[in-house]
Design a protein around this motif. Structure first.
Motif, PDB file in Angstrom:
ATOM      1  N   GLU A  81       7.737 -28.099   9.574  1.00 20.91           N
ATOM      2  CA  GLU A  81       7.166 -26.868   9.028  1.00 20.91           C
ATOM      3  C   GLU A  81       7.718 -26.585   7.637  1.00 20.91           C
ATOM      4  OE1 GLU A  81       4.554 -23.887   8.925  1.00 20.91           O
ATOM      5  OE2 GLU A  81       4.807 -25.116  10.729  1.00 20.91           O
ATOM      6  N   GLU A  82       9.026 -26.739   7.459  1.00 22.52           N
ATOM      7  CA  GLU A  82       9.667 -26.458   6.170  1.00 22.52           C
ATOM      8  C   GLU A  82       9.103 -27.325   5.055  1.00 22.52           C
ATOM      9  OE1 GLU A  82      14.188 -25.003   7.278  1.00 22.52           O
ATOM     10  OE2 GLU A  82      13.768 -27.145   7.091  1.00 22.52           O
ATOM     11  N   LEU A  83       8.787 -28.579   5.371  1.00 25.70           N
ATOM     12  CA  LEU A  83       8.304 -29.516   4.362  1.00 25.70           C
ATOM     13  C   LEU A  83       6.779 -29.586   4.299  1.00 25.70           C
ATOM     14  CD1 LEU A  83      10.893 -32.393   4.895  1.00 25.70           C
ATOM     15  CD2 LEU A  83      10.756 -30.818   2.949  1.00 25.70           C
ATOM     16  N   GLY A  84       6.103 -28.725   5.039  1.00 23.28           N
ATOM     17  CA  GLY A  84       4.653 -28.692   4.997  1.00 23.28           C
ATOM     18  C   GLY A  84       3.978 -29.865   5.667  1.00 23.28           C
ATOM     19  N   LEU A  85       4.648 -30.444   6.665  1.00 19.32           N
ATOM     20  CA  LEU A  85       4.124 -31.632   7.344  1.00 19.32           C
ATOM     21  C   LEU A  85       3.618 -31.346   8.755  1.00 19.32           C
ATOM     22  CD1 LEU A  85       6.844 -34.255   6.329  1.00 19.32           C
ATOM     23  CD2 LEU A  85       4.517 -34.082   5.430  1.00 19.32           C
ATOM     24  N   ALA A  86       3.708 -30.105   9.205  1.00 20.54           N
ATOM     25  CA  ALA A  86       3.354 -29.808  10.595  1.00 20.54           C
ATOM     26  C   ALA A  86       1.921 -30.220  10.912  1.00 20.54           C
ATOM     27  CB  ALA A  86       3.553 -28.313  10.871  1.00 20.54           C
ATOM     28  N   ARG A  87       1.006 -30.026   9.973  1.00 20.77           N
ATOM     29  CA  ARG A  87      -0.397 -30.358  10.227  1.00 20.77           C
ATOM     30  C   ARG A  87      -0.650 -31.867  10.246  1.00 20.77           C
ATOM     31  NH1 ARG A  87      -2.996 -31.657   5.451  1.00 20.77           N
ATOM     32  NH2 ARG A  87      -1.759 -31.304   3.565  1.00 20.77           N
ATOM     33  N   LEU A  88       0.342 -32.633   9.803  1.00 26.38           N
ATOM     34  CA  LEU A  88       0.207 -34.091   9.744  1.00 26.38           C
ATOM     35  C   LEU A  88       0.972 -34.782  10.865  1.00 26.38           C
ATOM     36  CD1 LEU A  88       0.759 -34.537   5.885  1.00 26.38           C
ATOM     37  CD2 LEU A  88      -1.411 -34.268   7.100  1.00 26.38           C
ATOM     38  N   GLY A  89       1.442 -34.011  11.825  1.00 20.53           N
ATOM     39  CA  GLY A  89       2.326 -34.543  12.854  1.00 20.53           C
ATOM     40  C   GLY A  89       1.736 -35.679  13.666  1.00 20.53           C
ATOM     41  N   VAL A 137       7.753 -30.379  -5.156  1.00 19.34           N
ATOM     42  CA  VAL A 137       9.130 -30.396  -5.666  1.00 19.34           C
ATOM     43  C   VAL A 137       9.780 -29.040  -5.430  1.00 19.34           C
ATOM     44  CG1 VAL A 137      10.556 -30.514  -7.750  1.00 19.34           C
ATOM     45  CG2 VAL A 137       8.777 -32.230  -7.368  1.00 19.34           C
ATOM     46  N   GLU A 138       9.043 -27.967  -5.682  1.00 20.25           N
ATOM     47  CA  GLU A 138       9.587 -26.625  -5.455  1.00 20.25           C
ATOM     48  C   GLU A 138       9.885 -26.401  -3.975  1.00 20.25           C
ATOM     49  OE1 GLU A 138      10.586 -24.377  -7.463  1.00 20.25           O
ATOM     50  OE2 GLU A 138       9.935 -25.287  -9.343  1.00 20.25           O
ATOM     51  N   SER A 139       9.031 -26.915  -3.094  1.00 21.18           N
ATOM     52  CA  SER A 139       9.283 -26.784  -1.646  1.00 21.18           C
ATOM     53  C   SER A 139      10.562 -27.505  -1.255  1.00 21.18           C
ATOM     54  CB  SER A 139       8.102 -27.347  -0.855  1.00 21.18           C
ATOM     55  OG  SER A 139       6.925 -26.605  -1.083  1.00 21.18           O
ATOM     56  N   VAL A 140      10.760 -28.708  -1.796  1.00 20.28           N
ATOM     57  CA  VAL A 140      11.969 -29.475  -1.502  1.00 20.28           C
ATOM     58  C   VAL A 140      13.196 -28.745  -2.033  1.00 20.28           C
ATOM     59  CG1 VAL A 140      13.213 -31.610  -2.038  1.00 20.28           C
ATOM     60  CG2 VAL A 140      10.810 -31.707  -1.354  1.00 20.28           C
ATOM     61  N   ILE A 141      13.087 -28.175  -3.219  1.00 22.26           N
ATOM     62  CA  ILE A 141      14.208 -27.413  -3.767  1.00 22.26           C
ATOM     63  C   ILE A 141      14.586 -26.259  -2.843  1.00 22.26           C
ATOM     64  CG2 ILE A 141      14.867 -25.808  -5.610  1.00 22.26           C
ATOM     65  CD1 ILE A 141      13.338 -27.648  -7.558  1.00 22.26           C
ATOM     66  N   ARG A 142      13.603 -25.545  -2.333  1.00 22.82           N
ATOM     67  CA  ARG A 142      13.893 -24.424  -1.424  1.00 22.82           C
ATOM     68  C   ARG A 142      14.634 -24.907  -0.180  1.00 22.82           C
ATOM     69  NH1 ARG A 142       8.692 -22.713  -3.057  1.00 22.82           N
ATOM     70  NH2 ARG A 142       7.720 -23.635  -1.202  1.00 22.82           N
ATOM     71  N   VAL A 143      14.199 -26.026   0.375  1.00 23.73           N
ATOM     72  CA  VAL A 143      14.844 -26.548   1.579  1.00 23.73           C
ATOM     73  C   VAL A 143      16.276 -26.988   1.264  1.00 23.73           C
ATOM     74  CG1 VAL A 143      14.793 -28.381   3.306  1.00 23.73           C
ATOM     75  CG2 VAL A 143      12.668 -27.229   2.652  1.00 23.73           C
ATOM     76  N   LEU A 144      16.458 -27.693   0.158  1.00 22.40           N
ATOM     77  CA  LEU A 144      17.795 -28.168  -0.206  1.00 22.40           C
ATOM     78  C   LEU A 144      18.726 -27.007  -0.547  1.00 22.40           C
ATOM     79  CD1 LEU A 144      16.944 -31.299  -2.378  1.00 22.40           C
ATOM     80  CD2 LEU A 144      17.539 -31.192   0.049  1.00 22.40           C
ATOM     81  N   ARG A 145      18.194 -26.007  -1.223  1.00 21.57           N
ATOM     82  CA  ARG A 145      19.019 -24.834  -1.548  1.00 21.57           C
ATOM     83  C   ARG A 145      19.473 -24.132  -0.269  1.00 21.57           C
ATOM     84  NH1 ARG A 145      15.614 -21.962  -4.742  1.00 21.57           N
ATOM     85  NH2 ARG A 145      16.416 -22.761  -6.717  1.00 21.57           N
ATOM     86  N   SER A 146      18.591 -24.089   0.733  1.00 25.97           N
ATOM     87  CA  SER A 146      18.948 -23.472   2.003  1.00 25.97           C
ATOM     88  C   SER A 146      20.099 -24.212   2.672  1.00 25.97           C
ATOM     89  CB  SER A 146      17.727 -23.447   2.921  1.00 25.97           C
ATOM     90  OG  SER A 146      18.063 -22.967   4.206  1.00 25.97           O
ATOM     91  N   HIS A 147      20.048 -25.538   2.677  1.00 28.91           N
ATOM     92  CA  HIS A 147      21.142 -26.323   3.260  1.00 28.91           C
ATOM     93  C   HIS A 147      22.433 -26.122   2.463  1.00 28.91           C
ATOM     94  CE1 HIS A 147      19.199 -28.617   6.471  1.00 28.91           C
ATOM     95  NE2 HIS A 147      18.129 -28.694   5.695  1.00 28.91           N
ATOM     96  N   ARG A 148      22.321 -26.106   1.149  1.00 25.44           N
ATOM     97  CA  ARG A 148      23.520 -25.889   0.322  1.00 25.44           C
ATOM     98  C   ARG A 148      24.129 -24.524   0.600  1.00 25.44           C
ATOM     99  NH1 ARG A 148      22.379 -24.327  -5.639  1.00 25.44           N
ATOM    100  NH2 ARG A 148      21.892 -22.465  -4.403  1.00 25.44           N
ATOM    101  N   ASP A 149      23.283 -23.514   0.690  1.00 31.01           N
ATOM    102  CA  ASP A 149      23.785 -22.160   0.899  1.00 31.01           C
ATOM    103  C   ASP A 149      24.416 -21.993   2.282  1.00 31.01           C
ATOM    104  OD1 ASP A 149      22.904 -21.610  -1.616  1.00 31.01           O
ATOM    105  OD2 ASP A 149      21.128 -20.486  -0.993  1.00 31.01           O
TER     106      ASP A 149
END
Length: 209
Positions: free
Chosen positions: A118-126, A168-180
């Motif tokens: 879901e975070e990476l926008g892949l849920a519909r491609l499962g 790229v912005e979606s990936v940044i949000r996910v990575l920032r969440s892990h960093r935080d």
């Protein structure tokens, strides 16, 4: 969390990575920049335990790098190139398989897999198979296979490859969440957007003469 002290990698007379030192604290990101051939991927392989330095030392969480040690593998996750993908497993199958490897509770593993898709926008491609994905979707799929497992240190080689600016912005949000949440990130990138969004420190590598 990570201490790199005068690490150098050579192959005969060829210098793959000129001497480099860096320190990264827990919950920070280190951005590795440099032209192609400057040793970015080599440095990441050293940190991930896939390549031994010819000189110098690396310590992660106070311990030497040891790829075969279960504790090290639990602490450190890396994507240096796309991970292996089975042609007869769907996207969801792959991600759930990795989650189940690390999380024995089936419900928890399923939730982990669903969350990262879901975070990476892949849920519909499962239910798609790997060969049915576009190049950008394949890159996100590879990231999902790494992000679904537990880690304290995350090492990524050019995560922006094949991605349009929106993803790229979606990936940044996910990575920032892990960093935080306390993860330590080491990211080799040509993207100034990623560098500016995540960097706590930057190492600029120069190609060996």
């Amino acid at each position: 969390m990570i201490d790199v002290d005068d690490v150098r990698v050579t192959a005969g007379d060829l210098t793959l990575l000129a001497a480099v030192s860096a320190t990264v604290q827990r919950g920070e990101a280190l951005i590795v920049r440099g032209r192609n051939g400057s040793g970015k991927s080599t440095l990441l392989r050293v940190l991930a335990g896939a390549c031994r330095p010819s000189s110098g030392t690396v310590r992660i969480d106070g311990e030497s790098v040891a790829e075969r040690d279960p504790g090290f593998r639990r602490r450190v996750a890396a994507m240096i190139g796309l991970p292996p993908m089975a042609p007869d497993l769907t996207v969801s199958d792959h991600v759930l398989l990795v989650a189940s490897t690390w999380e024995p509770d089936a419900n928890a593993a399923s939730e982990m897999a669903c969350d990262v898709l879901e975070e990476l926008g892949l849920a519909r491609l499962g239910e798609r198979f790997p060969h049915e994905l576009s190049s950008g979707q394949t890159q996100l799929f590879g990231l999902a296979l790494v992000l679904v497992r537990p880690f304290d240190v995350l090492i990524l080689d050019e995560p922006e490859q094949r991605l349009d600016p929106e993803h790229v912005e979606s990936v940044i949000r996910v990575l920032r969440s892990h960093r935080d949440r306390g993860a330590t990130l080491v990211i080799a990138t040509h993207s100034s957007v990623i560098a500016e969004a995540l960097a706590g420190a930057t190492v600029l590598l120069n190609a060996a003469a």
